[in-house]
Design a protein around this motif. Structure first.
Motif, mmCIF file in Angstrom:
data_model
loop_
_atom_site.group_PDB
_atom_site.id
_atom_site.type_symbol
_atom_site.label_atom_id
_atom_site.label_comp_id
_atom_site.label_asym_id
_atom_site.label_seq_id
_atom_site.Cartn_x
_atom_site.Cartn_y
_atom_site.Cartn_z
ATOM 1 N N GLN A 228 64.961 0.227 52.278
ATOM 2 C CA GLN A 228 65.783 -0.015 51.104
ATOM 3 C C GLN A 228 65.395 -1.292 50.351
ATOM 4 O O GLN A 228 65.602 -1.394 49.161
ATOM 5 C CB GLN A 228 67.257 -0.107 51.503
ATOM 6 C CG GLN A 228 67.786 1.195 52.115
ATOM 7 C CD GLN A 228 69.224 1.061 52.543
ATOM 8 O OE1 GLN A 228 69.952 0.203 52.049
ATOM 9 N NE2 GLN A 228 69.654 1.909 53.467
ATOM 10 N N GLN A 229 64.843 -2.260 51.047
ATOM 11 C CA GLN A 229 64.498 -3.506 50.376
ATOM 12 C C GLN A 229 63.331 -4.171 51.089
ATOM 13 O O GLN A 229 63.100 -3.941 52.272
ATOM 14 C CB GLN A 229 65.699 -4.453 50.341
ATOM 15 C CG GLN A 229 66.234 -4.797 51.733
ATOM 16 C CD GLN A 229 67.498 -5.624 51.676
ATOM 17 O OE1 GLN A 229 67.797 -6.215 50.652
ATOM 18 N NE2 GLN A 229 68.224 -5.683 52.773
ATOM 19 N N ARG B 162 59.000 4.226 48.620
ATOM 20 C CA ARG B 162 60.409 4.155 48.983
ATOM 21 C C ARG B 162 61.156 5.260 48.226
ATOM 22 O O ARG B 162 60.746 5.713 47.180
ATOM 23 C CB ARG B 162 60.994 2.789 48.636
ATOM 24 C CG ARG B 162 60.276 1.630 49.351
ATOM 25 C CD ARG B 162 60.911 0.295 48.979
ATOM 26 N NE ARG B 162 60.106 -0.818 49.478
ATOM 27 C CZ ARG B 162 60.173 -1.295 50.711
ATOM 28 N NH1 ARG B 162 61.018 -0.752 51.564
ATOM 29 N NH2 ARG B 162 59.419 -2.295 51.086
ATOM 30 N N ASN B 163 62.294 5.646 48.789
ATOM 31 C CA ASN B 163 63.140 6.683 48.167
ATOM 32 C C ASN B 163 62.387 7.974 47.875
ATOM 33 O O ASN B 163 62.313 8.397 46.741
ATOM 34 C CB ASN B 163 63.783 6.153 46.888
ATOM 35 C CG ASN B 163 64.624 4.918 47.123
ATOM 36 O OD1 ASN B 163 65.341 4.823 48.104
ATOM 37 N ND2 ASN B 163 64.517 3.956 46.216
ATOM 38 N N THR C 4 65.964 2.555 58.672
ATOM 39 C CA THR C 4 67.033 3.535 58.802
ATOM 40 C C THR C 4 66.648 4.751 57.987
ATOM 41 O O THR C 4 65.921 4.648 56.998
ATOM 42 C CB THR C 4 68.377 2.974 58.297
ATOM 43 O OG1 THR C 4 68.240 2.616 56.915
ATOM 44 C CG2 THR C 4 68.798 1.761 59.102
ATOM 45 N N ALA C 5 67.129 5.920 58.387
ATOM 46 C CA ALA C 5 66.789 7.141 57.658
ATOM 47 C C ALA C 5 67.772 8.241 58.015
ATOM 48 O O ALA C 5 68.290 8.295 59.140
ATOM 49 C CB ALA C 5 65.365 7.586 58.005
ATOM 50 N N GLY D 133 64.705 13.916 50.784
ATOM 51 C CA GLY D 133 65.759 13.167 50.135
ATOM 52 C C GLY D 133 65.417 11.697 50.036
ATOM 53 O O GLY D 133 64.503 11.196 50.710
ATOM 54 N N ASP D 134 66.135 10.967 49.218
ATOM 55 C CA ASP D 134 65.850 9.546 49.002
ATOM 56 C C ASP D 134 65.963 8.732 50.286
ATOM 57 O O ASP D 134 65.318 7.680 50.416
ATOM 58 C CB ASP D 134 66.800 8.969 47.958
ATOM 59 C CG ASP D 134 66.427 9.383 46.548
ATOM 60 O OD1 ASP D 134 65.333 9.966 46.371
ATOM 61 O OD2 ASP D 134 67.228 9.133 45.626
ATOM 62 N N HIS D 135 66.771 9.180 51.231
ATOM 63 C CA HIS D 135 66.990 8.399 52.450
ATOM 64 C C HIS D 135 66.253 8.978 53.656
ATOM 65 O O HIS D 135 66.547 8.628 54.803
ATOM 66 C CB HIS D 135 68.484 8.297 52.741
ATOM 67 C CG HIS D 135 69.249 7.609 51.657
ATOM 68 N ND1 HIS D 135 69.099 6.271 51.364
ATOM 69 C CD2 HIS D 135 70.140 8.093 50.749
ATOM 70 C CE1 HIS D 135 69.879 5.945 50.354
ATOM 71 N NE2 HIS D 135 70.520 7.028 49.963
#
Length: 499
Positions: A298-299, A371-372, A398-399, A475-477
């Motif tokens: 995420q970052q 990412r995403n 995380t995912a 998916g994004d995650h």
């Protein structure tokens, strides 16, 4: 969430990827080309010279792409390498060198060492292997690979010497001329001398004792780790493997070791004592604490290490650009390498150490390329490196779902790696790279995966087809991890059309 279990097989559409991308290793500056030493070659257009040089090198014996070799083979000895170096003026004797061996971590440690030396203001050459996309990546100065023109010129300089050595070998039973890896090693040393580097960092190719890089008299010798890999060549015990790796230890030259296990550590200690080589060991003379980054999907964050040396005050926390506890261990070795160089008079500040460890590019080492969704590429190819990868994924990512894309190489412990991976991913895509004939056949890979219950699995003939199968369903995650081989890493990068 689990997908359907049946194996789905797809037909291949090509023998190898149609498109390769050039991997950027650092800011590009146009280097100065040197005059070619073979007039008929120098009159060719640069691209033709380069292609002819590549063809010449890949026409040599190449154990990276051919069948497995044994260290007992008569063609594997340093005498031929010494003659080759003598014929071009022994460039290795004109370079301050850091020499790095180890089962895993040697490439990352070499790259971090080079990055710190560059941050300290030194012009630093780095010889590493294998390459991901272009062969020039093996020979870099200040994190920039040599140009195609420089690469062709280096080959041209060696061709007359190789011709003479080939002719001599034909008169002797069991002799061969210089191999692919020997030639690329000499090319790197020549390039570093011709470009007036202040330092050279050499990564051992295989083992240590009989590796072609083991012709140097380094300022520091390094052994990053000992684990099971290349057992057919190096031995089936950790003690035997350690004996081969410790072949780089030179009388009186300080050694930095990251080896933790008692059996190989004892071998290294004994060899260093026999050769009068001062030894500094991780967990004995220096150590570290690691704070892993979190939520890397995420970052962008960085991990940190606290380096401690016995009897000395701690350094300020150091950020490291590579992700993972295993990379934190490698970074601690780099700090100790710097400490050894300082005792020899090399001015390397703590600020240079901090800058060099925090900011340097080194692809395919838990490399987040998107990412995403999150896409990670890692070149783990043995049990120890796969364990390190899985630990890193658990610590720092995380995912919602994890997707694995896996390919491997003949003679690797493929069953062992698949056993580790089993149950750790929601979807498993098996494939086969096509840039090297030593790729593990994907049909056999699927059979092994089913036997160790590494499911639910699907089978694709190429990494590009595997990527096409999932790209629209992520998916994004979600997290995709491509791992198992440097060659898979290269072909998957091409499939992603990375710049």
């Amino acid at each position: 969430m689990f997908f359907c279990c049946p194996i789905v097989t797809h037909q291949t559409i090509a023998d190898r990827p149609d498109k390769l991308v050039t991997l950027p290793i650092g800011p590009f500056t146009k280097p100065r080309l040197r005059e070619a030493s073979t007039p008929c070659m120098s009159r060719l257009p640069d691209d033709a010279r380069y292609q002819r040089a590549i063809g010449f090198l890949y026409g040599r014996i190449d154990y990276e792409r051919g069948s497995a070799m044994s260290l007992g083979q008569p063609e594997l000895r340093l005498e031929r390498m010494s003659r080759l170096l003598a014929a071009v003026g022994n460039p290795q004797s004109r370079l301050p060198i850091v020499h790095i061996a180890g089962t895993k971590g040697k490439g990352s440690t070499a790259a971090m060492t080079s990055s710190v030396l560059v941050a300290a203001g030194f012009r630093c050459g780095l010889f590493s292997s294998p390459h991901l996309v272009r062969i020039e990546e093996r020979i870099a100065i200040d994190n920039r690979p040599c140009s195609a023109g420089e690469f062709a010129s280096l080959v041209e300089q060696l061709q007359p010497v190789v011709a003479m050595m080939d002719a001599d070998a034909r008169t002797r039973a069991g002799e061969i001329g210089p191999t692919f890896f020997e030639l690329t090693t000499v090319m790197a040393l020549l390039h570093f001398v011709q470009q007036n580097v202040d330092f050279a960092v050499l990564e051992v190719g295989l083992g240590g004792r009989l590796d072609s890089t083991n012709v140097c008299q380094p300022r520091v010798s390094v052994i990053t780790s000992i684990s099971f890999d290349h057992t057919q060549q190096l031995g089936s015990t950790l003690a035997a493997i350690a004996g081969e790796k410790a072949g780089i230890v030179k009388p009186g030259v300080p050694v930095v070791s990251g080896v933790i296990a008692a059996e190989p550590r004892a071998v290294i200690e004994r060899i260093c004592q026999q050769r009068g080589a001062p030894l500094k060991q991780l967990g004995v003379d220096f150590d570290f604490e690691y704070r892993p980054p979190r939520l890397l999907d995420q970052q962008a964050t960085a991990g940190e290490i606290d380096f401690r040396a016995v009897g000395e005050p701690p350094m300020q926390p150091l950020q490291i650009g590579l992700v993972g506890r295993h990379q934190a261990a490698n970074a601690s070795l780099v700090v100790q390498i710097v400490r050894e160089l300082r005792t020899q008079g090399w001015p390397i500040s703590d600020a240079a150490v901090a800058s060099g460890l925090a900011t340097f590019p080194w692809p395919a080492r838990v490399e987040v390329v998107a990412r995403n969704p999150t896409i990670v590429i890692d070149a783990a190819h043995n049990i120890a490196s796969m364990e390190a990868l899985l630990t890193t994924l658990d610590e720092s990512f995380t995912a919602d779902r994890r997707v694995l894309i896996f390919a491997s190489t003949l003679e690797k412990d493929v069953r062992g790696m698949l056993s580790l991976l089993a149950g750790r991913f929601d979807r498993v895509l098996l494939t086969q790279y096509h840039s090297n004939p030593r790729a593990f056949p994907v049909a056999q890979l699927a059979q092994l995966a089913a036997e160790v219950k590494c499911t639910p699995l699907e089978v694709y003939a190429t990494p590009a087809l595997a990527w096409q199968a999932i790209r629209g369903e992520l998916g994004d995650h979600d997290l995709v991890c491509a791992t198992g081989s440097f060659f898979l890493a290269a072909e998957f990068r091409a499939a992603l059309e990375l710049p």
